[in-house]
Design a protein around this motif. Structure first.
Motif, PDB file in Angstrom:
ATOM      1  N   ALA A 104       0.829  -1.205   0.000  1.00 17.13           N
ATOM      2  CA  ALA A 104       0.000   0.000   0.000  1.00 17.13           C
ATOM      3  C   ALA A 104       0.865   1.257   0.000  1.00 17.13           C
ATOM      4  O   ALA A 104       0.565   2.238  -0.696  1.00 17.13           O
ATOM      5  N   HIS A 105       1.965   1.241   0.759  1.00 16.12           N
ATOM      6  CA  HIS A 105       2.832   2.412   0.797  1.00 16.12           C
ATOM      7  C   HIS A 105       3.542   2.626  -0.537  1.00 16.12           C
ATOM      8  O   HIS A 105       3.788   3.776  -0.929  1.00 16.12           O
ATOM      9  N   GLN A 106       3.886   1.564  -1.232  1.00 15.09           N
ATOM     10  CA  GLN A 106       4.525   1.717  -2.539  1.00 15.09           C
ATOM     11  C   GLN A 106       3.539   2.273  -3.570  1.00 15.09           C
ATOM     12  O   GLN A 106       3.934   3.012  -4.465  1.00 15.09           O
ATOM     13  N   ILE A 107       2.266   1.910  -3.444  1.00 13.63           N
ATOM     14  CA  ILE A 107       1.252   2.458  -4.349  1.00 13.63           C
ATOM     15  C   ILE A 107       1.049   3.943  -4.093  1.00 13.63           C
ATOM     16  O   ILE A 107       0.876   4.745  -5.020  1.00 13.63           O
ATOM     17  N   LEU A 108       1.108   4.343  -2.819  1.00 14.16           N
ATOM     18  CA  LEU A 108       0.868   5.744  -2.456  1.00 14.16           C
ATOM     19  C   LEU A 108       2.113   6.612  -2.560  1.00 14.16           C
ATOM     20  O   LEU A 108       1.991   7.843  -2.563  1.00 14.16           O
ATOM     21  N   ALA A 109       3.294   6.006  -2.631  1.00 10.32           N
ATOM     22  CA  ALA A 109       4.539   6.785  -2.630  1.00 10.32           C
ATOM     23  C   ALA A 109       4.587   7.830  -3.746  1.00 10.32           C
ATOM     24  O   ALA A 109       4.974   8.987  -3.495  1.00 10.32           O
ATOM     25  N   PRO A 110       4.229   7.508  -4.997  1.00 11.41           N
ATOM     26  CA  PRO A 110       4.245   8.562  -6.036  1.00 11.41           C
ATOM     27  C   PRO A 110       3.286   9.709  -5.716  1.00 11.41           C
ATOM     28  O   PRO A 110       3.581  10.870  -6.025  1.00 11.41           O
ATOM     29  N   LEU A 111       2.143   9.391  -5.104  1.00 11.89           N
ATOM     30  CA  LEU A 111       1.183  10.428  -4.765  1.00 11.89           C
ATOM     31  C   LEU A 111       1.732  11.345  -3.674  1.00 11.89           C
ATOM     32  O   LEU A 111       1.545  12.566  -3.716  1.00 11.89           O
ATOM     33  N   VAL A 112       2.397  10.760  -2.688  1.00 10.65           N
ATOM     34  CA  VAL A 112       2.978  11.565  -1.611  1.00 10.65           C
ATOM     35  C   VAL A 112       4.075  12.464  -2.158  1.00 10.65           C
ATOM     36  O   VAL A 112       4.186  13.646  -1.780  1.00 10.65           O
ATOM     37  N   ALA A 113       4.895  11.935  -3.072  1.00  6.03           N
ATOM     38  CA  ALA A 113       5.952  12.748  -3.678  1.00  6.03           C
ATOM     39  C   ALA A 113       5.351  13.908  -4.478  1.00  6.03           C
ATOM     40  O   ALA A 113       5.821  15.046  -4.402  1.00  6.03           O
ATOM     41  N   ALA A 114       4.293  13.616  -5.244  1.00  9.45           N
ATOM     42  CA  ALA A 114       3.629  14.674  -6.015  1.00  9.45           C
ATOM     43  C   ALA A 114       2.977  15.688  -5.077  1.00  9.45           C
ATOM     44  O   ALA A 114       3.000  16.902  -5.348  1.00  9.45           O
ATOM     45  N   ALA A 115       2.376  15.211  -3.977  1.00 10.28           N
ATOM     46  CA  ALA A 115       1.745  16.118  -3.016  1.00 10.28           C
ATOM     47  C   ALA A 115       2.776  17.025  -2.357  1.00 10.28           C
ATOM     48  O   ALA A 115       2.497  18.195  -2.069  1.00 10.28           O
ATOM     49  N   LEU A 116       3.986  16.506  -2.126  1.00 14.13           N
ATOM     50  CA  LEU A 116       5.056  17.336  -1.581  1.00 14.13           C
ATOM     51  C   LEU A 116       5.415  18.448  -2.560  1.00 14.13           C
ATOM     52  O   LEU A 116       5.628  19.608  -2.153  1.00 14.13           O
ATOM     53  N   GLY A 117       5.458  18.118  -3.843  1.00 13.12           N
ATOM     54  CA  GLY A 117       5.697  19.151  -4.852  1.00 13.12           C
ATOM     55  C   GLY A 117       4.588  20.188  -4.872  1.00 13.12           C
ATOM     56  O   GLY A 117       4.850  21.391  -5.002  1.00 13.12           O
ATOM     57  N   VAL A 118       3.328  19.743  -4.719  1.00 17.32           N
ATOM     58  CA  VAL A 118       2.198  20.673  -4.665  1.00 17.32           C
ATOM     59  C   VAL A 118       2.310  21.568  -3.433  1.00 17.32           C
ATOM     60  O   VAL A 118       2.023  22.774  -3.496  1.00 17.32           O
ATOM     61  N   ALA A 119       2.754  21.011  -2.300  1.00 13.56           N
ATOM     62  CA  ALA A 119       2.915  21.797  -1.081  1.00 13.56           C
ATOM     63  C   ALA A 119       3.980  22.879  -1.258  1.00 13.56           C
ATOM     64  O   ALA A 119       3.795  24.026  -0.841  1.00 13.56           O
ATOM     65  N   LEU A 120       5.095  22.527  -1.876  1.00 11.05           N
ATOM     66  CA  LEU A 120       6.150  23.515  -2.126  1.00 11.05           C
ATOM     67  C   LEU A 120       5.661  24.596  -3.083  1.00 11.05           C
ATOM     68  O   LEU A 120       5.923  25.793  -2.875  1.00 11.05           O
ATOM     69  N   LEU A 121       4.942  24.184  -4.117  1.00  9.60           N
ATOM     70  CA  LEU A 121       4.375  25.153  -5.058  1.00  9.60           C
ATOM     71  C   LEU A 121       3.381  26.073  -4.356  1.00  9.60           C
ATOM     72  O   LEU A 121       3.341  27.281  -4.612  1.00  9.60           O
ATOM     73  N   SER A 122       2.583  25.504  -3.449  1.00  6.58           N
ATOM     74  CA  SER A 122       1.607  26.294  -2.707  1.00  6.58           C
ATOM     75  C   SER A 122       2.298  27.324  -1.818  1.00  6.58           C
ATOM     76  O   SER A 122       1.858  28.481  -1.739  1.00  6.58           O
ATOM     77  N   TYR A 123       3.384  26.930  -1.179  1.00  7.36           N
ATOM     78  CA  TYR A 123       4.110  27.876  -0.313  1.00  7.36           C
ATOM     79  C   TYR A 123       4.678  29.036  -1.129  1.00  7.36           C
ATOM     80  O   TYR A 123       4.534  30.211  -0.742  1.00  7.36           O
ATOM     81  N   VAL A 124       5.308  28.727  -2.247  1.00  4.43           N
ATOM     82  CA  VAL A 124       5.876  29.784  -3.098  1.00  4.43           C
ATOM     83  C   VAL A 124       4.764  30.687  -3.633  1.00  4.43           C
ATOM     84  O   VAL A 124       4.907  31.915  -3.674  1.00  4.43           O
ATOM     85  N   PHE A 125       3.652  30.084  -4.026  1.00 13.00           N
ATOM     86  CA  PHE A 125       2.513  30.859  -4.535  1.00 13.00           C
ATOM     87  C   PHE A 125       1.970  31.789  -3.458  1.00 13.00           C
ATOM     88  O   PHE A 125       1.651  32.954  -3.729  1.00 13.00           O
ATOM     89  N   ASN A 126       1.862  31.292  -2.230  1.00 14.38           N
ATOM     90  CA  ASN A 126       1.388  32.132  -1.123  1.00 14.38           C
ATOM     91  C   ASN A 126       2.326  33.303  -0.857  1.00 14.38           C
ATOM     92  O   ASN A 126       1.881  34.435  -0.604  1.00 14.38           O
TER      93      ASN A 126
END
Length: 366
Positions: A104-126
């Motif tokens: 289950a963690h291997q299936i979710l790992a790409p999503l977590v990595a992408a979500a981390l990128g979204v979080a960084l983008l959100s911080y810069v955007f803010n």
């Protein structure tokens, strides 16, 4: 069992592409709907000012959209995760991945990595967009959607006390002795009863006399109901310039570094800063909430779709996600009241629901 978190490049890119397209599609839909509703409510006030038209309406949209994006990006990531994982489960793609040996963690790992990128983008955007648009919109609303003075992006609607009187300004621009005031009102009181109101379009600090100067002032007598022009007025020899600039600090209209500097100035002046410190830490924990959404929404990915519980799993994932937002707002409110330390108020919901999501994932799938 594979022990690499990204055992297949093709599957990882496939999951990331689905995650990002669903999340940003939901975000675009929410922005269009919410901005339309918001514009319907504000268009009357914008057009009420003489000379405003379509250009001002579009200007308002340009200032308001970044705020809506910043607020609802985590919701969009949650809903995009649920839509994506429920679809993969319905089409038995999750079953195929697990049959290939992925956990289950291997299936979710790409999503977590992408979500981390979204979080960084959100911080810069803010930091780069939202803070500026919020400051500009607050200043524009302070003058009832009229012309905004060029240097007006600092503070809006602060008030200070001058003995028994109250002084307010729609806009405060500049720092130190170069502070400029716009739309100033002085409420003169005697024995806690309002006697006169002095209004002036602008004012400034006079270094020589160490007092404030209002130009083109007029005075309204409350008892008589009369108004007269009084020209230049001096007041507030006991009011320091920093009392206006620090009277009201809007954390949403400041970047992380600007807010940290304002907190330092307030602390040096002996002012309480707990509420602002909570907002400072939340500028970091807020964008990182996108990192939680794949974990909280993962309950929709697993379990047999033909068992009839896919809808219930999706509802459970949505409930966990929205419970986080409720807990986050509650924790910030408790921090503002002084019940929680600022750092705890900002970070406790994040780590609490990270543990909750991991616990649910381990107990059900691992």
């Amino acid at each position: 069992m594979q022990f690499d978190f990204f055992p297949s490049r093709q599957i990882s890119w496939y999951m990331v592409r689905l995650f990002l397209t669903r999340s940003f599609a939901v975000l675009a839909l929410l922005v269009v709907v919410l901005q339309t509703l918001d514009l319907l409510g504000e268009s009357g006030d914008i057009l009420a000012y003489a000379g405003n038209g379509d250009a001002q309406l579009w200007h308002y949209v340009g200032l308001r959209v970044p705020q809506i994006i910043a607020r609802f990006l985590p919701f969009s990531v949650l809903l995009g995760t649920l839509i994506m994982l429920a679809s993969l489960n319905q089409n038995s793609e999750i079953i195929s991945m697990k049959a290939a040996g992925l956990s289950a963690h291997q299936i979710l790992a790409p999503l977590v990595a992408a979500a981390l990128g979204v979080a960084l983008l959100s911080y810069v955007f803010n930091e780069r967009v939202v803070a500026r648009s919020t400051a500009t919109l607050s200043a524009w609303q302070a003058v009832d959607y009229g012309p905004v003075p060029p240097n007006s992006g600092v503070k809006a609607n602060p008030w200070v006390r001058d003995g028994n009187n109250l002084v307010t300004a729609a806009i405060v621009a500049g720092r130190g002795t170069a502070v400029q005031l716009r739309k100033v009102e002085i409420f003169n009181r005697v024995n806690n009863s309002l006697t006169t109101i002095i209004q002036a379009p602008k004012g400034h600090y006079d270094v020589a006399s160490k007092s404030w100067v209002l130009e083109d002032a007029r005075q309204f007598d409350v008892a008589r109901g009369t108004e007269r022009q009084i020209g230049t007025v001096r007041f507030g020899s006991a009011i320091r310039p920093d009392q206006f600039t620090l009277a009201r600090v809007d954390p949403d209209a400041m970047t992380f570094s600007e807010l940290r500097s304002a907190i330092s100035d307030l602390r040096d002046a002996g002012r309480p800063t707990a509420e602002l410190e909570g907002s400072l830490w939340h500028k970091l924990s807020g964008p990182l909430s996108a990192l939680l959404m794949p974990i909280l929404g993962s309950v929709a990915a697993f379990g047999l779709a033909r068992s009839g519980q896919l809808f219930l799993r999706a509802v459970l994932g949505m409930a966990l996600g929205f419970a986080y937002f409720v807990a986050d707002n509650f924790s910030l409110a408790m921090g503002n009241l002084g019940a929680y330390p600022p750092i705890l108020a900002a970070w406790a919901p994040f780590f609490l629901f990270l543990l909750v999501g991991e616990t649910v994932l381990f107990r059900t799938e691992e």
